[in-house]
Write an enzyme that holds these catalytic residues in place. Structure first.
Site, PDB file in Angstrom:
ATOM      1  N   SER A  36     -94.002  10.003  70.321  1.00 49.32           N
ATOM      2  CA  SER A  36     -92.510  10.607  68.944  1.00 49.32           C
ATOM      3  C   SER A  36     -91.680  12.198  70.013  1.00 49.32           C
ATOM      4  O   SER A  36     -92.392  12.766  70.808  1.00 49.32           O
ATOM      5  CB  SER A  36     -93.542  10.760  67.553  1.00 49.32           C
ATOM      6  OG  SER A  36     -94.858  11.443  68.191  1.00 49.32           O
ATOM      7  N   CYS A  37     -91.032  12.826  69.462  1.00 50.60           N
ATOM      8  CA  CYS A  37     -90.194  13.652  69.091  1.00 50.60           C
ATOM      9  C   CYS A  37     -91.106  14.583  69.762  1.00 50.60           C
ATOM     10  O   CYS A  37     -92.165  15.173  68.781  1.00 50.60           O
ATOM     11  CB  CYS A  37     -89.249  13.308  68.449  1.00 50.60           C
ATOM     12  SG  CYS A  37     -88.117  15.043  68.643  1.00 50.60           S
ATOM     13  N   PRO A  38     -91.240  15.842  70.556  1.00 46.62           N
ATOM     14  CA  PRO A  38     -89.886  15.934  71.288  1.00 46.62           C
ATOM     15  C   PRO A  38     -90.577  15.486  72.580  1.00 46.62           C
ATOM     16  O   PRO A  38     -89.872  15.324  73.532  1.00 46.62           O
ATOM     17  CB  PRO A  38     -90.077  17.023  71.470  1.00 46.62           C
ATOM     18  CG  PRO A  38     -91.243  17.496  71.535  1.00 46.62           C
ATOM     19  CD  PRO A  38     -91.910  16.911  70.505  1.00 46.62           C
ATOM     20  N   ASP A  98     -88.518   6.364  69.489  1.00 48.20           N
ATOM     21  CA  ASP A  98     -88.515   6.685  68.522  1.00 48.20           C
ATOM     22  C   ASP A  98     -87.432   7.197  68.191  1.00 48.20           C
ATOM     23  O   ASP A  98     -86.591   6.928  68.301  1.00 48.20           O
ATOM     24  CB  ASP A  98     -89.039   8.154  69.055  1.00 48.20           C
ATOM     25  CG  ASP A  98     -89.061   9.432  67.863  1.00 48.20           C
ATOM     26  OD1 ASP A  98     -89.912   9.173  66.814  1.00 48.20           O
ATOM     27  OD2 ASP A  98     -88.821  10.196  68.578  1.00 48.20           O
TER      28      ASP A  98
END
Length: 81
Positions: free
Chosen positions: A18-20, A45
């Site tokens: 997931s981000c980042p 994502d």
């Protein structure tokens, strides 16, 4: 755009991240590549659908496009500048 004829020099699988992290791993992968080479990124994502295209056109790099494939996975293509 027809992505079936693109032959990337490297494929980066960021599925499950997931981000980042997808963007950070993309930046790191591109650093190790030569100008003109193509990186394919696989990811699921939702934030990457905005982050990768936006970042992919910064500097001398070129974002070539993206396409959705099975199970919510998206393929992104960036050409190193």
């Amino acid at each position: 755009m027809d992505f079936t004829n693109i032959n990337p020099e490297q494929v980066l699988n960021t599925c499950g991240l997931s981000c980042p992290m997808p963007l950070l791993k993309t930046k790191k992968a591109l650093k190790g590549m030569k100008s003109g080479q193509i990186l394919e990124i696989l990811g699921n994502d939702p934030g990457s659908k905005n982050d990768i295209p936006t970042w992919g056109n910064k500097g001398s790099n070129e974002f070539l496009g993206m396409t959705d494939i099975d199970d919510g996975v998206t393929r992104y293509f960036i050409k190193k500048g």
